[in-house]
Design a protein around this motif. Structure first.
Motif, PDB file in Angstrom:
ATOM      1  N   GLY A 130       0.803  -1.217   0.000  1.00 24.46           N
ATOM      2  CA  GLY A 130       0.000   0.000   0.000  1.00 24.46           C
ATOM      3  C   GLY A 130       0.838   1.270   0.000  1.00 24.46           C
ATOM      4  N   SER A 131       0.330   2.287   0.687  1.00 25.50           N
ATOM      5  CA  SER A 131       0.982   3.598   0.690  1.00 25.50           C
ATOM      6  C   SER A 131       2.263   3.617   1.507  1.00 25.50           C
ATOM      7  CB  SER A 131       0.027   4.660   1.242  1.00 25.50           C
ATOM      8  OG  SER A 131      -0.335   4.356   2.576  1.00 25.50           O
ATOM      9  N   ALA A 132       2.523   2.544   2.264  1.00 25.19           N
ATOM     10  CA  ALA A 132       3.732   2.503   3.094  1.00 25.19           C
ATOM     11  C   ALA A 132       4.992   2.641   2.253  1.00 25.19           C
ATOM     12  CB  ALA A 132       3.778   1.213   3.904  1.00 25.19           C
ATOM     13  N   ILE A 133       4.956   2.169   1.007  1.00 26.70           N
ATOM     14  CA  ILE A 133       6.134   2.257   0.156  1.00 26.70           C
ATOM     15  C   ILE A 133       5.850   2.954  -1.168  1.00 26.70           C
ATOM     16  CG2 ILE A 133       7.095   0.121   1.133  1.00 26.70           C
ATOM     17  CD1 ILE A 133       6.385  -1.128  -1.676  1.00 26.70           C
ATOM     18  N   THR A 134       4.617   3.348  -1.417  1.00 26.11           N
ATOM     19  CA  THR A 134       4.258   3.918  -2.714  1.00 26.11           C
ATOM     20  C   THR A 134       4.240   5.436  -2.667  1.00 26.11           C
ATOM     21  OG1 THR A 134       2.817   1.995  -3.066  1.00 26.11           O
ATOM     22  CG2 THR A 134       2.613   3.827  -4.616  1.00 26.11           C
ATOM     23  N   ALA A 136       3.228   9.197  -3.583  1.00 27.23           N
ATOM     24  CA  ALA A 136       1.918   9.701  -3.998  1.00 27.23           C
ATOM     25  C   ALA A 136       1.815   9.827  -5.508  1.00 27.23           C
ATOM     26  CB  ALA A 136       1.654  11.048  -3.337  1.00 27.23           C
ATOM     27  N   THR A 137       2.931  10.113  -6.176  1.00 22.15           N
ATOM     28  CA  THR A 137       2.919  10.280  -7.627  1.00 22.15           C
ATOM     29  C   THR A 137       2.776   8.951  -8.366  1.00 22.15           C
ATOM     30  OG1 THR A 137       5.329  10.185  -7.650  1.00 22.15           O
ATOM     31  CG2 THR A 137       4.329  12.367  -7.546  1.00 22.15           C
ATOM     32  N   CYS A 138       2.853   7.831  -7.639  1.00 15.65           N
ATOM     33  CA  CYS A 138       2.759   6.511  -8.257  1.00 15.65           C
ATOM     34  C   CYS A 138       1.478   5.769  -7.871  1.00 15.65           C
ATOM     35  CB  CYS A 138       3.966   5.650  -7.876  1.00 15.65           C
ATOM     36  SG  CYS A 138       5.555   6.292  -8.436  1.00 15.65           S
ATOM     37  N   ARG A 139       0.568   6.451  -7.203  1.00 14.41           N
ATOM     38  CA  ARG A 139      -0.664   5.794  -6.764  1.00 14.41           C
ATOM     39  C   ARG A 139      -1.761   5.977  -7.799  1.00 14.41           C
ATOM     40  NH1 ARG A 139      -0.491   8.189  -0.589  1.00 14.41           N
ATOM     41  NH2 ARG A 139       1.617   7.423  -0.128  1.00 14.41           N
ATOM     42  N   VAL A 140      -2.422   4.884  -8.107  1.00 10.60           N
ATOM     43  CA  VAL A 140      -3.548   4.944  -9.036  1.00 10.60           C
ATOM     44  C   VAL A 140      -4.813   5.256  -8.243  1.00 10.60           C
ATOM     45  CG1 VAL A 140      -2.475   3.343 -10.652  1.00 10.60           C
ATOM     46  CG2 VAL A 140      -3.933   2.452  -8.830  1.00 10.60           C
ATOM     47  N   PRO A 141      -5.863   5.771  -8.887  1.00 14.54           N
ATOM     48  CA  PRO A 141      -7.084   6.151  -8.160  1.00 14.54           C
ATOM     49  C   PRO A 141      -7.666   5.032  -7.304  1.00 14.54           C
ATOM     50  CG  PRO A 141      -7.130   7.041 -10.374  1.00 14.54           C
ATOM     51  CD  PRO A 141      -5.907   6.170 -10.303  1.00 14.54           C
ATOM     52  N   VAL A 144      -5.730   4.884  -4.095  1.00 13.56           N
ATOM     53  CA  VAL A 144      -6.044   6.025  -3.241  1.00 13.56           C
ATOM     54  C   VAL A 144      -7.370   5.799  -2.524  1.00 13.56           C
ATOM     55  CG1 VAL A 144      -6.605   8.484  -3.221  1.00 13.56           C
ATOM     56  CG2 VAL A 144      -4.723   7.646  -4.640  1.00 13.56           C
ATOM     57  N   GLU A 145      -8.358   5.294  -3.261  1.00 13.18           N
ATOM     58  CA  GLU A 145      -9.670   5.060  -2.658  1.00 13.18           C
ATOM     59  C   GLU A 145      -9.616   3.935  -1.635  1.00 13.18           C
ATOM     60  OE1 GLU A 145     -13.429   5.772  -1.651  1.00 13.18           O
ATOM     61  OE2 GLU A 145     -12.173   6.979  -3.000  1.00 13.18           O
ATOM     62  N   LYS A 146      -8.840   2.901  -1.914  1.00 17.15           N
ATOM     63  CA  LYS A 146      -8.680   1.807  -0.949  1.00 17.15           C
ATOM     64  C   LYS A 146      -8.042   2.315   0.340  1.00 17.15           C
ATOM     65  CE  LYS A 146      -6.565  -2.767  -0.370  1.00 17.15           C
ATOM     66  NZ  LYS A 146      -5.716  -3.813  -1.010  1.00 17.15           N
ATOM     67  N   GLU A 147      -7.037   3.181   0.214  1.00 17.00           N
ATOM     68  CA  GLU A 147      -6.395   3.757   1.390  1.00 17.00           C
ATOM     69  C   GLU A 147      -7.381   4.629   2.173  1.00 17.00           C
ATOM     70  OE1 GLU A 147      -3.424   3.288   2.659  1.00 17.00           O
ATOM     71  OE2 GLU A 147      -2.787   1.897   1.107  1.00 17.00           O
ATOM     72  N   ARG A 148      -8.227   5.346   1.455  1.00 15.31           N
ATOM     73  CA  ARG A 148      -9.208   6.203   2.110  1.00 15.31           C
ATOM     74  C   ARG A 148     -10.204   5.365   2.923  1.00 15.31           C
ATOM     75  NH1 ARG A 148     -10.440   9.214  -1.953  1.00 15.31           N
ATOM     76  NH2 ARG A 148      -9.056  10.896  -1.324  1.00 15.31           N
ATOM     77  N   VAL A 149     -10.665   4.264   2.345  1.00 20.34           N
ATOM     78  CA  VAL A 149     -11.596   3.374   3.051  1.00 20.34           C
ATOM     79  C   VAL A 149     -10.933   2.801   4.301  1.00 20.34           C
ATOM     80  CG1 VAL A 149     -12.859   1.185   2.904  1.00 20.34           C
ATOM     81  CG2 VAL A 149     -12.935   2.797   0.992  1.00 20.34           C
TER      82      VAL A 149
END
Length: 292
Positions: A130-134, A136-141, A144-149
């Motif tokens: 997830g976002s732990a290693i990704t 922000a410029t490499c995240r697909v929508p 991003v939505e999965k992280e938000r949930v």
């Protein structure tokens, strides 16, 4: 200005195959699918580098190290008035460029290693971390939505562990976030369990109820929460100076989420959600103005 890799990725993906397609066709499509993502990720990594290069003069201005991607603030502003003046001289866009580019650089090395080793299979590996290693410029929508949930679930779990359940959009919850969790005096005196609750609400820790985390609250999580609350105080002042009306819908949403308001809209209508998020942020700024 921050550069992102949010190119039209979906339009570049190979078209879906009919249900009757054979295994060879499915394998070929997946390889093409993976290559498209690799191109997207490489563009994102280039933007990480460009953003960090653009932030270097600002880092020098703030007295931050060039080769160590630490994020501001490094010290508590009221204990270091000079540092506060330096940060205040930056506009919010510049301040966020320094902060976000440093965060992305810290994720760049592990992400790049996975990309080199896994190649076209990287899209299968990234969801594990997830976002732990990704960056922000490499995240697909969808990521991003999965992280938000996930953020909503962690926040609600932390809040529901308190004495009283609070509605997501209630004024009571807003006051709890603004006047307690985001208050420097409170963070200094709160018990370990409350510190962990606040950290979970602000996305600084995955779980608020781990025994090991409670033992480390004083050593790791209280200082982490203190630095984050200081960052929010600086950002609040910059938002107040520039005005919420001047912020884009994306920046408003990020600002709300950073303050623990990740579940306040409850609607998929982005225009309506934006109105609710702007109103929530206005209320937050008004509350913080009364305690600063």
């Amino acid at each position: 200005m921050l550069q992102s890799a949010h190119s039209p990725l979906n339009s570049s993906l190979p078209p879906p195959l009919p249900t009757s397609a054979g295994l060879a066709d499915k394998l070929k499509r997946y390889v093409e699918f993976g290559r498209t993502y690799v191109t997207f990720y490489k563009t994102g990594l280039k933007n990480v580098y460009r953003n960090y290069r653009a932030s270097l003069p600002l880092r020098k201005q703030l007295g931050l190290p060039i080769y160590l991607p630490v994020s501001p603030p490094r010290t508590i502003s009221h204990q270091n008035p000079k540092k506060e003046r330096q940060e205040s001289n930056l506009g919010r866009g510049q301040f966020q460029l320094v902060r976000r580019s440093a965060r992305d650089v810290r994720r760049m090395i592990p992400f790049t290693m996975i990309l080199i080793v896994c190649g076209e299979f990287t899209p299968l590996i990234i969801p594990i971390f997830g976002s732990a290693i990704t960056p922000a410029t490499c995240r697909v929508p969808s990521q991003v939505e999965k992280e938000r949930v996930g953020s909503v679930k962690r926040k609600l779990a932390a809040l529901e562990s308190g004495r009283l359940p609070l509605k997501p959009d209630s004024s009571e919850q807003l006051r709890l976030l603004a006047k307690q969790f985001a208050d420097l005096a409170w963070t200094a005196s709160a018990d370990p369990a409350s510190v962990l609750r606040a950290c979970a609400v602000f996305g600084l820790v995955k779980r608020h109820d781990k025994t090991a985390s409670a033992l480390l609250a004083g050593l790791i999580y209280r200082p982490r929460l203190t630095r984050y609350v200081e960052y929010l105080a600086i950002d609040d002042r910059m938002i107040r100076a520039g005005g919420i009306s001047s912020m884009s819908a994306t920046e408003v949403r990020i600002a709300v989420e950073e303050r623990g308001g990740v579940d306040i809209s409850g609607t998929s209508d982005r225009k309506q959600a934006e109105k609710l998020e702007r109103r929530w942020l206005e209320q937050w700024i008004a509350l913080k103005k009364t305690v600063q």
